[in-house]
Every structure is written in structure tokens, then in C-alpha cells.
Design a protein around this motif. Structure first.
Motif, PDB file in Angstrom:
ATOM      1  N   LEU A  71     -17.102 -14.945  -2.112  1.00  0.00           N
ATOM      2  CA  LEU A  71     -17.884 -13.895  -2.780  1.00  0.00           C
ATOM      3  C   LEU A  71     -18.218 -12.764  -1.827  1.00  0.00           C
ATOM      4  O   LEU A  71     -18.164 -11.587  -2.197  1.00  0.00           O
ATOM      5  CB  LEU A  71     -19.169 -14.485  -3.367  1.00  0.00           C
ATOM      6  CG  LEU A  71     -18.994 -15.349  -4.612  1.00  0.00           C
ATOM      7  CD1 LEU A  71     -20.304 -16.050  -4.950  1.00  0.00           C
ATOM      8  CD2 LEU A  71     -18.513 -14.513  -5.783  1.00  0.00           C
TER       9      LEU A  71
ATOM     10  N   ASP B 276     -15.108 -10.677  -1.426  1.00  0.00           N
ATOM     11  CA  ASP B 276     -14.901  -9.873  -2.645  1.00  0.00           C
ATOM     12  C   ASP B 276     -15.859  -8.689  -2.687  1.00  0.00           C
ATOM     13  O   ASP B 276     -15.461  -7.569  -3.022  1.00  0.00           O
ATOM     14  CB  ASP B 276     -15.099 -10.725  -3.901  1.00  0.00           C
ATOM     15  CG  ASP B 276     -13.961 -11.704  -4.154  1.00  0.00           C
ATOM     16  OD1 ASP B 276     -12.933 -11.629  -3.445  1.00  0.00           O
ATOM     17  OD2 ASP B 276     -14.121 -12.556  -5.057  1.00  0.00           O
ATOM     18  N   ALA B 277     -17.121  -8.931  -2.349  1.00  0.00           N
ATOM     19  CA  ALA B 277     -18.117  -7.853  -2.369  1.00  0.00           C
ATOM     20  C   ALA B 277     -17.757  -6.777  -1.350  1.00  0.00           C
ATOM     21  O   ALA B 277     -17.818  -5.579  -1.661  1.00  0.00           O
ATOM     22  CB  ALA B 277     -19.512  -8.411  -2.077  1.00  0.00           C
TER      23      ALA B 277
ATOM     24  N   GLN C 230     -14.936  -4.653  -2.520  1.00  0.00           N
ATOM     25  CA  GLN C 230     -15.321  -3.751  -3.614  1.00  0.00           C
ATOM     26  C   GLN C 230     -16.390  -2.745  -3.191  1.00  0.00           C
ATOM     27  O   GLN C 230     -16.852  -1.941  -3.997  1.00  0.00           O
ATOM     28  CB  GLN C 230     -15.810  -4.575  -4.814  1.00  0.00           C
ATOM     29  CG  GLN C 230     -14.710  -5.432  -5.422  1.00  0.00           C
ATOM     30  CD  GLN C 230     -15.207  -6.264  -6.576  1.00  0.00           C
ATOM     31  OE1 GLN C 230     -16.072  -5.846  -7.337  1.00  0.00           O
ATOM     32  NE2 GLN C 230     -14.664  -7.467  -6.729  1.00  0.00           N
TER      33      GLN C 230
ATOM     34  N   LEU D  73     -22.517  -7.873  -6.789  1.00  0.00           N
ATOM     35  CA  LEU D  73     -21.322  -8.580  -7.266  1.00  0.00           C
ATOM     36  C   LEU D  73     -21.732  -9.828  -8.068  1.00  0.00           C
ATOM     37  O   LEU D  73     -21.211 -10.075  -9.153  1.00  0.00           O
ATOM     38  CB  LEU D  73     -20.437  -8.987  -6.093  1.00  0.00           C
ATOM     39  CG  LEU D  73     -19.202  -9.794  -6.476  1.00  0.00           C
ATOM     40  CD1 LEU D  73     -18.171  -8.904  -7.171  1.00  0.00           C
ATOM     41  CD2 LEU D  73     -18.591 -10.450  -5.243  1.00  0.00           C
ATOM     42  N   ALA D  74     -22.669 -10.604  -7.517  1.00  0.00           N
ATOM     43  CA  ALA D  74     -23.107 -11.829  -8.198  1.00  0.00           C
ATOM     44  C   ALA D  74     -23.727 -11.516  -9.543  1.00  0.00           C
ATOM     45  O   ALA D  74     -23.438 -12.179 -10.550  1.00  0.00           O
ATOM     46  CB  ALA D  74     -24.092 -12.591  -7.317  1.00  0.00           C
TER      47      ALA D  74
ATOM     48  N   SER E  84     -23.215  -8.895 -11.463  1.00  0.00           N
ATOM     49  CA  SER E  84     -22.189  -8.431 -12.421  1.00  0.00           C
ATOM     50  C   SER E  84     -21.366  -9.603 -12.947  1.00  0.00           C
ATOM     51  O   SER E  84     -21.005  -9.637 -14.128  1.00  0.00           O
ATOM     52  CB  SER E  84     -21.298  -7.370 -11.787  1.00  0.00           C
ATOM     53  OG  SER E  84     -20.463  -7.912 -10.793  1.00  0.00           O
ATOM     54  N   ARG E  85     -21.104 -10.579 -12.101  1.00  0.00           N
ATOM     55  CA  ARG E  85     -20.340 -11.738 -12.569  1.00  0.00           C
ATOM     56  C   ARG E  85     -21.188 -12.646 -13.458  1.00  0.00           C
ATOM     57  O   ARG E  85     -20.676 -13.210 -14.427  1.00  0.00           O
ATOM     58  CB  ARG E  85     -19.779 -12.512 -11.390  1.00  0.00           C
ATOM     59  CG  ARG E  85     -18.669 -11.714 -10.703  1.00  0.00           C
ATOM     60  CD  ARG E  85     -17.887 -12.519  -9.729  1.00  0.00           C
ATOM     61  NE  ARG E  85     -16.840 -11.699  -9.124  1.00  0.00           N
ATOM     62  CZ  ARG E  85     -16.054 -12.149  -8.167  1.00  0.00           C
ATOM     63  NH1 ARG E  85     -16.166 -13.368  -7.717  1.00  0.00           N
ATOM     64  NH2 ARG E  85     -15.131 -11.344  -7.674  1.00  0.00           N
ATOM     65  N   LEU E  86     -22.465 -12.777 -13.147  1.00  0.00           N
ATOM     66  CA  LEU E  86     -23.329 -13.615 -13.977  1.00  0.00           C
ATOM     67  C   LEU E  86     -23.497 -13.063 -15.383  1.00  0.00           C
ATOM     68  O   LEU E  86     -23.535 -13.814 -16.352  1.00  0.00           O
ATOM     69  CB  LEU E  86     -24.716 -13.765 -13.329  1.00  0.00           C
ATOM     70  CG  LEU E  86     -24.803 -14.756 -12.182  1.00  0.00           C
ATOM     71  CD1 LEU E  86     -26.140 -14.615 -11.461  1.00  0.00           C
ATOM     72  CD2 LEU E  86     -24.650 -16.185 -12.700  1.00  0.00           C
TER      73      LEU E  86
ATOM     74  N   GLY F 240     -21.374 -11.077 -16.806  1.00  0.00           N
ATOM     75  CA  GLY F 240     -20.070 -10.887 -17.407  1.00  0.00           C
ATOM     76  C   GLY F 240     -19.608  -9.446 -17.446  1.00  0.00           C
ATOM     77  O   GLY F 240     -18.799  -9.065 -18.283  1.00  0.00           O
TER      78      GLY F 240
END
Length: 77
Positions: free
Chosen positions: A55, A58-59, A62, A69-70, A72-74, A76
Motif C-alpha cells: 500500500l 502504491d500510494a 500515485q 489511498l486507504a 479511497s479503497r475503503l 470504493g
């Protein structure tokens, strides 16, 4: 057993009402609905070091924070 979905839902609502009445009669504290609770905005998540590393990479790739990042993924996004 109810044949009709409407009857089933009426039965569930009646059961909940009966339980709440029983709790009130026994001086028990009634539960607060999830939608009525207060939230701090903090959410602690434990994960493996490997997942944390992925993660973080990835962050960085980006150009966003790990928190962003977390989140936005949580949600969706």
C-alpha cells in the motif's frame, strides 16, 4: 413460517418491538441505531507488514498519502 415476504417483515418488526418493550420493562438500556451514533473519523486497521509495504508503494507511485489511498479503497472510489 410465512408465505409472504410482507408477513415475514411484519413478524420481524413485531419481534423487535417485543424485545424493546421487554428491555424497557426490565430497565435495560436500548441500543442506539448505527446511523444515530457519533463517529470520530478515526478507523484503525491492522494488516500484515507485506500488505502495508504494498500500500505504501502504491500510494507513493500515485503521489498521495497512504491515508488517502486507504480511504479511497475503503469507500470504493
Amino acid at each position: 413460517m410465512s408465505e409472504d415476504q410482507g408477513d415475514a417483515f411484519r413478524g420481524i418488526r413485531q419481534l423487535v418491538a417485543d424485545v424493546l418493550d421487554d428491555m424497557t420493562a426490565n430497565g435495560e438500556e436500548l441500543p442506539v441505531a448505527i446511523s444515530d451514533r457519533s463517529y470520530s473519523g478515526k478507523f484503525l486497521v491492522r494488516l500484515t507488514p507485506e500488505a502495508h509495504r504494498r500500500l505504501a508503494i502504491d500510494a507513493a507511485e500515485q503521489h498521495v498519502s497512504l491515508n488517502r489511498l486507504a480511504v479511497s479503497r475503503l469507500i470504493g472510489a
